[in-house]
Scaffold this motif. Structure first.
Motif, short mmCIF file in Angstrom:
data_model
loop_
_atom_site.label_atom_id
_atom_site.label_comp_id
_atom_site.label_asym_id
_atom_site.label_seq_id
_atom_site.Cartn_x
_atom_site.Cartn_y
_atom_site.Cartn_z
N ASP A 193 -19.50 -4.35 33.22
CA ASP A 193 -18.85 -4.94 34.39
C ASP A 193 -17.60 -5.71 34.01
N ASP A 194 -17.64 -6.44 32.89
CA ASP A 194 -16.46 -7.19 32.44
C ASP A 194 -15.30 -6.25 32.12
N TYR A 195 -15.60 -5.12 31.48
CA TYR A 195 -14.56 -4.14 31.16
C TYR A 195 -13.97 -3.55 32.45
N ILE A 196 -14.82 -3.16 33.36
CA ILE A 196 -14.36 -2.56 34.62
C ILE A 196 -13.54 -3.56 35.43
N ALA A 197 -13.94 -4.83 35.40
CA ALA A 197 -13.24 -5.87 36.16
C ALA A 197 -11.78 -5.98 35.76
N ARG A 198 -11.45 -5.66 34.52
CA ARG A 198 -10.04 -5.72 34.09
C ARG A 198 -9.18 -4.73 34.87
N PHE A 199 -9.76 -3.62 35.27
CA PHE A 199 -9.01 -2.63 36.02
C PHE A 199 -8.99 -2.94 37.52
N THR A 200 -10.03 -3.56 38.01
CA THR A 200 -10.09 -3.83 39.45
C THR A 200 -9.18 -4.99 39.86
N GLN A 201 -8.65 -5.71 38.90
CA GLN A 201 -7.69 -6.76 39.23
C GLN A 201 -6.44 -6.17 39.88
N LEU A 202 -6.21 -4.88 39.66
CA LEU A 202 -5.07 -4.18 40.25
C LEU A 202 -5.37 -3.62 41.63
#
Length: 95
Positions: free
Chosen positions: A78-87
């Motif tokens: 989830d932490d890794y995916i969250a980096r992309f969802t900031q966009l």
């Protein structure tokens, strides 16, 4: 369409769409059809989604593959995916 990941926070779906080959690209030696596609990531709490394609999708894929080698926890994924969802800018809309 292939559901790759589904947690309480995120859903990740892979899309592979066939493309039509131009005459310059068509050759009998090609075994697989050309494809294009990417990854749709839905942030369930923010109610936003993003579609990654091209270089961004390739970066996402490589990062996930490297992370999988470490047998990550759901929180680490989830932490890794969250980096992309900031966009993410598109709100999730149900039809």
């Amino acid at each position: 369409m292939l559901m790759l990941y589904n947690s309480d926070s995120f859903a990740v779906v892979q899309f592979d769409l066939p493309t039509e080959a131009t005459p310059a690209q068509a050759s009998p030696a090609q075994d697989a059809p050309l494809t294009r596609g990417g990854y749709e990531i839905v942030d369930k709490f923010a109610r936003k989604e993003i579609f990654l394609e091209g270089a961004m999708a390739e970066s996402f894929k490589e990062g996930v593959e490297a992370l999988i080698q470490t047998s990550p926890s759901e929180d680490e994924l989830d932490d890794y995916i969250a980096r992309f969802t900031q966009l993410a800018q598109h709100p999730v809309v149900l039809h």
